[in-house]
Enzyme design. Structure first.
Site, PDB file in Angstrom:
ATOM      1  N   ASP A  30       1.787 -24.595 -46.111  1.00 31.45           N
ATOM      2  CA  ASP A  30       3.064 -23.585 -45.950  1.00 31.45           C
ATOM      3  C   ASP A  30       2.747 -22.795 -47.168  1.00 31.45           C
ATOM      4  OD1 ASP A  30       5.273 -22.181 -46.224  1.00 31.45           O
ATOM      5  OD2 ASP A  30       6.421 -23.354 -44.872  1.00 31.45           O
ATOM      6  N   ASP A  89      -4.070 -32.970 -42.925  1.00 31.42           N
ATOM      7  CA  ASP A  89      -2.464 -32.653 -42.973  1.00 31.42           C
ATOM      8  C   ASP A  89      -2.377 -31.796 -41.698  1.00 31.42           C
ATOM      9  OD1 ASP A  89       0.162 -32.787 -43.613  1.00 31.42           O
ATOM     10  OD2 ASP A  89       0.006 -31.793 -45.935  1.00 31.42           O
ATOM     11  N   ASP A  90      -0.885 -31.783 -41.507  1.00 31.31           N
ATOM     12  CA  ASP A  90      -0.576 -31.128 -40.236  1.00 31.31           C
ATOM     13  C   ASP A  90      -0.717 -29.604 -40.796  1.00 31.31           C
ATOM     14  OD1 ASP A  90       1.562 -31.330 -41.764  1.00 31.31           O
ATOM     15  OD2 ASP A  90       3.136 -31.844 -40.395  1.00 31.31           O
TER      16      ASP A  90
HETATM   17  O1  LIG Z   1       2.220 -25.981 -48.100  1.00 34.22           O
HETATM   18  P1  LIG Z   1       3.371 -26.676 -48.530  1.00 34.22           P
HETATM   19  O2  LIG Z   1       4.562 -25.670 -48.847  1.00 34.22           O
HETATM   20  O3  LIG Z   1       3.549 -27.604 -49.401  1.00 34.22           O
HETATM   21  O4  LIG Z   1       4.172 -27.514 -47.184  1.00 34.22           O
HETATM   22  C1  LIG Z   1       3.225 -28.217 -46.250  1.00 34.22           C
HETATM   23  C2  LIG Z   1       3.754 -29.542 -46.311  1.00 34.22           C
HETATM   24  O5  LIG Z   1       4.994 -29.752 -45.886  1.00 34.22           O
HETATM   25  C3  LIG Z   1       5.073 -30.730 -44.993  1.00 34.22           C
HETATM   26  O6  LIG Z   1       5.319 -32.030 -45.536  1.00 34.22           O
HETATM   27  P2  LIG Z   1       6.635 -32.484 -46.195  1.00 34.22           P
HETATM   28  O7  LIG Z   1       6.759 -32.420 -47.622  1.00 34.22           O
HETATM   29  O8  LIG Z   1       7.765 -31.898 -45.172  1.00 34.22           O
HETATM   30  O9  LIG Z   1       6.844 -34.412 -45.838  1.00 34.22           O
HETATM   31  P3  LIG Z   1       6.322 -35.037 -44.557  1.00 34.22           P
HETATM   32  O10 LIG Z   1       4.941 -34.800 -43.968  1.00 34.22           O
HETATM   33  O11 LIG Z   1       6.531 -36.540 -44.998  1.00 34.22           O
HETATM   34  O12 LIG Z   1       7.243 -34.435 -43.507  1.00 34.22           O
HETATM   35  C4  LIG Z   1       3.884 -30.650 -44.232  1.00 34.22           C
HETATM   36  O13 LIG Z   1       3.686 -31.950 -43.446  1.00 34.22           O
HETATM   37  C5  LIG Z   1       2.754 -30.634 -45.314  1.00 34.22           C
HETATM   38  O14 LIG Z   1       2.614 -31.579 -46.061  1.00 34.22           O
HETATM   39  N1  LIG Z   2       7.746 -29.342 -39.720  1.00 30.41           N
HETATM   40  C1  LIG Z   2       7.657 -28.432 -40.652  1.00 30.41           C
HETATM   41  N2  LIG Z   2       7.390 -28.682 -42.124  1.00 30.41           N
HETATM   42  C2  LIG Z   2       7.048 -28.028 -42.896  1.00 30.41           C
HETATM   43  N3  LIG Z   2       6.631 -28.067 -44.205  1.00 30.41           N
HETATM   44  C3  LIG Z   2       6.549 -26.983 -44.899  1.00 30.41           C
HETATM   45  N4  LIG Z   2       6.705 -25.922 -43.951  1.00 30.41           N
HETATM   46  C4  LIG Z   2       6.728 -26.501 -42.745  1.00 30.41           C
HETATM   47  C5  LIG Z   2       7.142 -26.094 -41.359  1.00 30.41           C
HETATM   48  O1  LIG Z   2       6.785 -25.004 -41.057  1.00 30.41           O
HETATM   49  N5  LIG Z   2       7.278 -26.868 -40.269  1.00 30.41           N
HETATM   50 MG   LIG Z   3       3.506 -33.242 -45.122  1.00 31.51          MG
END
Ligand SMILES: O=P(O)(O)OC[C@H]1O[C@H](OP(=O)(O)OP(=O)(O)O)[C@H](O)[C@@H]1O
Ligand SMILES: Nc1nc2[nH]cnc2c(=O)[nH]1
Ligand SMILES: [Mg+2]
Length: 160
Positions: A95, A91-92
């Protein structure tokens, strides 16, 4: 709401993904990668190239709408990865750690790695590259675009 922002450029993201790949190589080889869509897709593509892995599965978890955290929903399960044995989850970032917790429950035997980790999510990831303060919102290159800003000398000068 975040109190400040950290902008990650394409170059920086690429460097961080390569650094993660370097750390991952001794932990492999891996049967495949599970990318957590959408944010994990580009990091997973870079890492797959570096660790020479061609099997990519995805899991889709939706948690955030803009910067607002909601109830997580699994839109797609990673069926090809079984219980995660031999798989690497990418994952990226982590949080709150909620997304990682759900993914780990579905793939208990996989290794979880991400580029960036905030303190609350850190215990949920096996590996990460850069720690980011909890109150900082990371702006990824796909979230941003270059924008013209006027010279400082003209700030507040409505005539020039
Ligand atoms: O630890 P957490 O509080 O769960 O946050 C982290 C997740 O939030 C973001 O995804 P998002 O749900 O925004 O979806 P996306 O990857 O499709 O943009 C990010 O890419 C992680 O997958
Ligand atoms: N782009 C982005 N997505 C998130 N989802 C949860 N935390 C983050 C953050 O810091 N940046
Ligand atoms: Mg995500």
């Amino acid at each position: 709401m975040a109190t400040n922002y950290a902008t990650v450029t394409w170059d920086q993201l690429h460097r961080d993904a390569r650094q993660l790949a370097e750390i991952l190589i001794p932990r492999g080889p891996f049967r495949g990668i599970v990318a957590v869509t959408r944010g994990g897709l580009i990091p997973a593509a870079i890492i797959a190239r570096e660790i020479d892995c061609r099997l990519i599965e995805t899991i889709s978890v939706v948690t955030y709408d803009e910067e607002e955290q909601g109830l997580p929903t699994v839109l797609k399960s990673p069926v090809a990865a079984g219980d995660g044995e031999g798989f690497l989850i990418i994952d990226d970032l982590v949080d709150s750690g909620v997304t990682a917790q759900i993914v780990r429950q579905l793939l208990p035997k996989a290794l979880f790695a991400c580029l960036y980790a905030k303190p609350s999510g850190k215990p949920l990831t096996d590996l990460f590259v850069v720690e980011v303060p909890q109150e900082t919102w990371v702006l990824f290159p796909w979230d941003t675009a270059p924008l013209f800003i006027p010279p400082l000398a003209r700030k507040g000068n409505t005539t020039g």
